[in-house]
Design a protein around this motif. Structure first.
Motif, PDB file in Angstrom:
ATOM      1  N   LEU A 261      22.174  -9.282  21.921  1.00 24.84           N
ATOM      2  CA  LEU A 261      22.242 -10.346  20.912  1.00 24.84           C
ATOM      3  C   LEU A 261      23.462 -10.143  20.011  1.00 24.84           C
ATOM      4  N   GLY A 262      23.656  -8.910  19.555  1.00 20.18           N
ATOM      5  CA  GLY A 262      24.813  -8.606  18.704  1.00 20.18           C
ATOM      6  C   GLY A 262      26.122  -8.856  19.442  1.00 20.18           C
ATOM      7  N   SER A 263      26.151  -8.489  20.714  1.00 18.07           N
ATOM      8  CA  SER A 263      27.366  -8.698  21.513  1.00 18.07           C
ATOM      9  C   SER A 263      27.648 -10.191  21.649  1.00 18.07           C
ATOM     10  N   LEU A 264      26.597 -10.977  21.875  1.00 17.99           N
ATOM     11  CA  LEU A 264      26.764 -12.430  22.013  1.00 17.99           C
ATOM     12  C   LEU A 264      27.293 -13.041  20.707  1.00 17.99           C
ATOM     13  N   MET A 265      26.732 -12.587  19.582  1.00 20.93           N
ATOM     14  CA  MET A 265      27.196 -13.123  18.286  1.00 20.93           C
ATOM     15  C   MET A 265      28.697 -12.895  18.120  1.00 20.93           C
ATOM     16  N   MET A 266      29.156 -11.698  18.502  1.00 21.88           N
ATOM     17  CA  MET A 266      30.585 -11.392  18.337  1.00 21.88           C
ATOM     18  C   MET A 266      31.429 -12.229  19.304  1.00 21.88           C
ATOM     19  N   LEU A 267      30.921 -12.434  20.522  1.00 22.25           N
ATOM     20  CA  LEU A 267      31.660 -13.256  21.496  1.00 22.25           C
ATOM     21  C   LEU A 267      31.775 -14.698  21.023  1.00 22.25           C
ATOM     22  N   ARG A 268      30.672 -15.243  20.512  1.00 25.18           N
ATOM     23  CA  ARG A 268      30.714 -16.632  20.019  1.00 25.18           C
ATOM     24  C   ARG A 268      31.693 -16.758  18.870  1.00 25.18           C
ATOM     25  N   ASP A 269      31.676 -15.769  17.984  1.00 26.90           N
ATOM     26  CA  ASP A 269      32.562 -15.803  16.826  1.00 26.90           C
ATOM     27  C   ASP A 269      34.027 -15.749  17.285  1.00 26.90           C
ATOM     28  N   GLN A 270      34.282 -14.953  18.296  1.00 23.11           N
ATOM     29  CA  GLN A 270      35.640 -14.750  18.790  1.00 23.11           C
ATOM     30  C   GLN A 270      36.147 -15.951  19.580  1.00 23.11           C
ATOM     31  N   LEU A 271      35.265 -16.504  20.422  1.00 16.75           N
ATOM     32  CA  LEU A 271      35.727 -17.476  21.420  1.00 16.75           C
ATOM     33  C   LEU A 271      35.234 -18.895  21.192  1.00 16.75           C
ATOM     34  N   GLY A 272      34.274 -19.081  20.312  1.00 14.50           N
ATOM     35  CA  GLY A 272      33.656 -20.410  20.194  1.00 14.50           C
ATOM     36  C   GLY A 272      32.788 -20.653  21.417  1.00 14.50           C
ATOM     37  N   SER A 273      33.092 -21.733  22.164  1.00 14.56           N
ATOM     38  CA  SER A 273      32.298 -21.995  23.373  1.00 14.56           C
ATOM     39  C   SER A 273      32.654 -20.986  24.473  1.00 14.56           C
ATOM     40  N   LEU A 274      31.621 -20.496  25.164  1.00 17.25           N
ATOM     41  CA  LEU A 274      31.847 -19.551  26.267  1.00 17.25           C
ATOM     42  C   LEU A 274      31.758 -20.277  27.612  1.00 17.25           C
ATOM     43  N   SER A 275      31.491 -21.570  27.548  1.00 17.39           N
ATOM     44  CA  SER A 275      31.207 -22.359  28.749  1.00 17.39           C
ATOM     45  C   SER A 275      32.338 -22.268  29.775  1.00 17.39           C
ATOM     46  N   GLY A 276      31.965 -21.973  31.014  1.00 17.60           N
ATOM     47  CA  GLY A 276      32.920 -21.957  32.120  1.00 17.60           C
ATOM     48  C   GLY A 276      33.711 -20.664  32.264  1.00 17.60           C
ATOM     49  N   LEU A 277      33.582 -19.752  31.310  1.00 12.88           N
ATOM     50  CA  LEU A 277      34.360 -18.505  31.397  1.00 12.88           C
ATOM     51  C   LEU A 277      33.744 -17.556  32.420  1.00 12.88           C
ATOM     52  N   ASN A 278      34.594 -16.762  33.063  1.00 15.15           N
ATOM     53  CA  ASN A 278      34.111 -15.728  33.977  1.00 15.15           C
ATOM     54  C   ASN A 278      33.705 -14.505  33.160  1.00 15.15           C
ATOM     55  N   ALA A 279      32.427 -14.130  33.261  1.00 15.16           N
ATOM     56  CA  ALA A 279      31.948 -12.956  32.523  1.00 15.16           C
ATOM     57  C   ALA A 279      31.522 -11.889  33.518  1.00 15.16           C
ATOM     58  N   VAL A 280      31.978 -10.671  33.307  1.00 14.99           N
ATOM     59  CA  VAL A 280      31.537  -9.553  34.131  1.00 14.99           C
ATOM     60  C   VAL A 280      30.817  -8.556  33.225  1.00 14.99           C
ATOM     61  N   VAL A 281      29.580  -8.233  33.591  1.00  9.40           N
ATOM     62  CA  VAL A 281      28.808  -7.234  32.861  1.00  9.40           C
ATOM     63  C   VAL A 281      28.725  -6.009  33.767  1.00  9.40           C
ATOM     64  N   VAL A 282      29.268  -4.887  33.305  1.00  9.14           N
ATOM     65  CA  VAL A 282      29.183  -3.666  34.113  1.00  9.14           C
ATOM     66  C   VAL A 282      27.991  -2.873  33.588  1.00  9.14           C
ATOM     67  N   GLY A 283      26.966  -2.735  34.424  1.00  7.03           N
ATOM     68  CA  GLY A 283      25.701  -2.101  34.028  1.00  7.03           C
ATOM     69  C   GLY A 283      24.563  -3.094  34.181  1.00  7.03           C
ATOM     70  N   ARG A 284      23.445  -2.641  34.742  1.00  9.31           N
ATOM     71  CA  ARG A 284      22.324  -3.550  34.991  1.00  9.31           C
ATOM     72  C   ARG A 284      21.010  -3.017  34.417  1.00  9.31           C
ATOM     73  N   SER A 285      21.107  -2.311  33.274  1.00 10.29           N
ATOM     74  CA  SER A 285      19.865  -1.791  32.677  1.00 10.29           C
ATOM     75  C   SER A 285      19.053  -2.939  32.090  1.00 10.29           C
ATOM     76  N   ASN A 286      17.754  -2.650  31.920  1.00  7.06           N
ATOM     77  CA  ASN A 286      16.874  -3.673  31.341  1.00  7.06           C
ATOM     78  C   ASN A 286      17.158  -3.898  29.865  1.00  7.06           C
ATOM     79  N   ILE A 287      17.734  -2.881  29.192  1.00  9.47           N
ATOM     80  CA  ILE A 287      17.913  -3.040  27.747  1.00  9.47           C
ATOM     81  C   ILE A 287      19.271  -3.634  27.369  1.00  9.47           C
ATOM     82  N   VAL A 288      20.264  -3.473  28.234  1.00 14.35           N
ATOM     83  CA  VAL A 288      21.584  -4.038  27.904  1.00 14.35           C
ATOM     84  C   VAL A 288      22.089  -4.983  29.006  1.00 14.35           C
TER      85      VAL A 288
END
Ligand code: NDP
Length: 300
Positions: free
Chosen positions: A144-171
């Motif tokens: 949630l905190g990471s998303l807040m910072m991304l929205r603040d930085q980029l505005g809309s995230l729509s259509g962007l390529n996002a890569v998440v390295v790590g597949r834990s249940n908590i992050v």
């Protein structure tokens, strides 16, 4: 080129300020005071520090903080009984059981015993399902905190390529779900991913949640990408003196900062946002419990 540094400490202070403002309004207009219960089993020193900080920041935001410290010999049944009491307590709007738990306790069983509406960590299976199906959930604090910072930085995230390295249940997994909900094209990478460097190079948004010190170098990063470094790794720091250590992320900051458009540092990036979002989730849970409008800008 040098990336702009996303100041998680300042951002988290802003979130805490918003939380405190909302808490004050809840008290003045409705006579309600949100309460967060934190349960710690055992004496893990790192967990004790986290729990102390959570309690302190909860009080500073004007909420009630209830700390429950249990010995590491506590039977699972006793912990489940405490969770049941907290579930039934109307003064408690959020419940957090600090992980890890001792080996003789089944952590999943305990987490799934928490009333989902009070599950401010967002780990209950119901909240995982609600998030995955795009419904109103309690969202895990670090993503949630990471998303807040991304929205603040980029505005809309729509259509962007996002890569998440790590597949834990908590992050990793909840982060990917949130990014998908924002209409990113999401790739989840992990230890078996082939050509990880190439996968990362395609990312407009790169979230690293691995737990390996500086494993992502600058030349894995697309020029101008936004990099969220969730990793917290302690490495030796002989330059600070014998036996000294320092914290670094999963991204090699020195090389990444030359390529990225924006990047979170470690420490001072995602870390401070996690507790701030725990407070935000507690206020959200309190508002939902009382059928009041949710605080703006503090939810996913
Ligand atoms: P986990 O150990 O649960 O998960 C790590 C993930 O990284 C796994 O999915 C694993 O893949 C993957 N991985 C491991 N090695 C590699 C590799 N060589 N290449 C690609 N992927 C790899 O960690 P967490 O998600 O709990 O935490 C990740 C990091 O974030 C840690 O440093 C932790 O301290 C930090 N953290 C920070 C928080 C904060 O507040 N800032 C909060 C929570 C965590 P596989 O599934 O295949 O094994």
């Amino acid at each position: 080129m040098s990336a702009s540094i996303i100041d998680g400490k300042a951002f988290a202070a802003g979130v805490r300020e918003k939380v405190a403002g909302h808490v004050a309004r809840l008290r003045e207009e409705h006579g309600i005071k949100p309460g967060l219960a934190v349960v710690l089993v055992g004496e893990d020193p790192a967990s004790e520090v986290y729990v102390r900080n959570k309690g302190k920041q909860t009080l500073e935001a004007g909420m009630n903080s209830y700390e429950h410290k249990l010995p590491d010999t506590t039977p699972e049944a006793d912990l489940l009984a405490l969770v049941a009491r907290l579930n039934a307590d109307p003064a408690v709007h959020g419940i957090l059981v600090q992980l890890p738990l001792p080996d003789h306790i089944d952590a999943e069983k305990v987490i799934n015993a928490i009333e989902p509406a009070k599950d401010v960590d967002g780990f209950h299976i119901l909240n995982v399902g609600l998030l995955g199906t795009g419904q109103k959930a309690m969202v895990p604090c670090t993503p949630l905190g990471s998303l807040m910072m991304l929205r603040d930085q980029l505005g809309s995230l729509s259509g962007l390529n996002a890569v998440v390295v790590g597949r834990s249940n908590i992050v990793g997994k909840p982060m990917a779900q949130l990014l998908l909900r924002e209409s990113c094209t999401v790739t989840i990478a992990h230890s078996r991913t082939k050509d990880l460097a190439d996968v990362c190079r395609g990312a407009d948004i790169l979230v690293a949640a691995v737990g390996r010190a500086r494993m992502i170098p600058g030349d894995w990063i697309k020029p101008g990408a936004t990099v969220i470094d969730v990793g917290i790794n302690r490495i030796p720091a002989p330059e600070k003196g014998e036996g000294k250590t320092r914290l670094v992320g999963d991204v090699d900051f020195e090389s990444a900062v030359e390529v990225a458009g924006a990047i979170t540092p470690v420490p001072g990036g995602v870390g401070p946002m996690t507790i701030a979002c725990l407070l935000a989730n507690t206020v959200t849970a309190c508002c939902r419990a009382h059928n009041l409008p949710e605080p703006e800008g503090l939810t996913a």
